[in-house]
Enzyme design. Structure first.
Site, PDB file in Angstrom:
ATOM      1  N   SER A 140       0.851  -1.191   0.000  1.00 29.92           N
ATOM      2  CA  SER A 140       0.000   0.000   0.000  1.00 29.92           C
ATOM      3  C   SER A 140       0.882   1.235   0.000  1.00 29.92           C
ATOM      4  CB  SER A 140      -0.902   0.024   1.238  1.00 29.92           C
ATOM      5  OG  SER A 140      -1.494   1.287   1.411  1.00 29.92           O
ATOM      6  N   TYR A 153      -1.133  -1.161  10.328  1.00 28.31           N
ATOM      7  CA  TYR A 153      -1.314  -1.459   8.906  1.00 28.31           C
ATOM      8  C   TYR A 153      -0.083  -1.041   8.101  1.00 28.31           C
ATOM      9  CZ  TYR A 153      -3.400  -1.165   4.211  1.00 28.31           C
ATOM     10  OH  TYR A 153      -3.668  -1.306   2.853  1.00 28.31           O
ATOM     11  N   ILE A 186      -8.206   3.652  -3.699  1.00 31.98           N
ATOM     12  CA  ILE A 186      -8.895   2.953  -4.784  1.00 31.98           C
ATOM     13  C   ILE A 186     -10.396   2.900  -4.506  1.00 31.98           C
ATOM     14  CG2 ILE A 186      -8.993   0.819  -6.133  1.00 31.98           C
ATOM     15  CD1 ILE A 186      -6.299   2.307  -6.293  1.00 31.98           C
TER      16      ILE A 186
END
Length: 245
Positions: A140, A153, A186
């Site tokens: 990411s 994350y 996205i």
């Protein structure tokens, strides 16, 4: 006789994973995993069956090594070693670091990072023996651009960069390539839940002034699987509309 190569996509029932499965089914047999979205997985299967066929989803928690071992053994016994693995499954569980629940922290690490180890342990040996293949780690832009509430994350996604580089060096002589993809914001189920103001705010900080489309990520993944990228390995490719520029 079916001579098409097969590719594993983890977390393929929705979002980017769904786009990967549908796009790649044009060229490959695709096996995808899902954990909590049975109806969406069935929809992906039926959609691909009508258009292309050779797509099958299995319920499997990549963070559970025993589940991975059982499914990997089944897949290899039926179809042989895969040509490609796209490590796409992941979760966020956003929270400020000092307020992050311990259980959530460990679940993020297990789902986003340990699962890669589990799948590679059981599928990579066969790929090495065959002498060809491509691994794609779905990282990411958060790996290179910090986000409030995404310490855990981002840590897992940044770890994929180091994993990509080191594993690429280990397996290159066996004909295996390893790269990672770093999508930006996205259009998925999560973005569709944003309010109009939230959506406009996010869009305003992206230089191309729009969110990315899942198929735009799938097209890059397709390239990294194909012979067109045969001289590319150990790389982290950012696809974010200029967000991290």
């Amino acid at each position: 006789m079916n001579t098409r190569k097969w590719v594993l996509v983890t977390g393929g029932s929705r979002g980017i994973g769904k786009a990967l499965v549908i796009h790649l089914a044009k060229t490959y047999d695709v096996i995808f995993t899902w954990k909590n979205h049975a109806s969406q997985a069935a929809f992906v299967e039926s959609s691909c069956a009508q258009a292309y066929g050779n797509v099958k989803g299995y319920r499997c928690d990549g963070g559970d090594e025993e589940q991975v071992a059982q499914l990997a053994e089944l897949l290899v016994s039926v179809q042989g070693a895969p040509f490609g693995i796209i490590h796409n499954a992941g979760i966020t569980c956003d929270a400020l670091h000092i307020k992050q629940a311990s259980a959530d922290w460990h679940e993020i690490i297990n789902t986003n990072l340990n699962a890669l180890f589990h799948w590679n342990q059981h599928l990579l040996p066969g790929m090495l023996a065959r002498g060809e293949g491509s691994l794609i780690l779905m990282s990411s832009v958060s790996a290179v651009k910090g986000n409030i509430g995404q310490v855990a994350y981002s840590a897992t996604k940044a770890a994929m960069t180091g994993m990509t580089r080191s594993l690429a060096l280990e397996v290159a002589r066996f004909g295996i390539r390893v790269n990672s993809l770093l999508p930006g914001v996205i259009e998925t189920e999560m973005s569709s839940a944003l309010s109009t103001e939230e959506y406009k705010k996010i869009r305003s900080v992206i230089p191309v002034r729009r969110l990315g489309k899942p198929d735009e990520i799938a097209q890059v993944a397709d390239f990294l699987l194909s012979d067109a990228s045969s001289y590319i390995t150990g790389q982290s490719i950012i696809v974010d509309g200029g967000l991290s520029a």
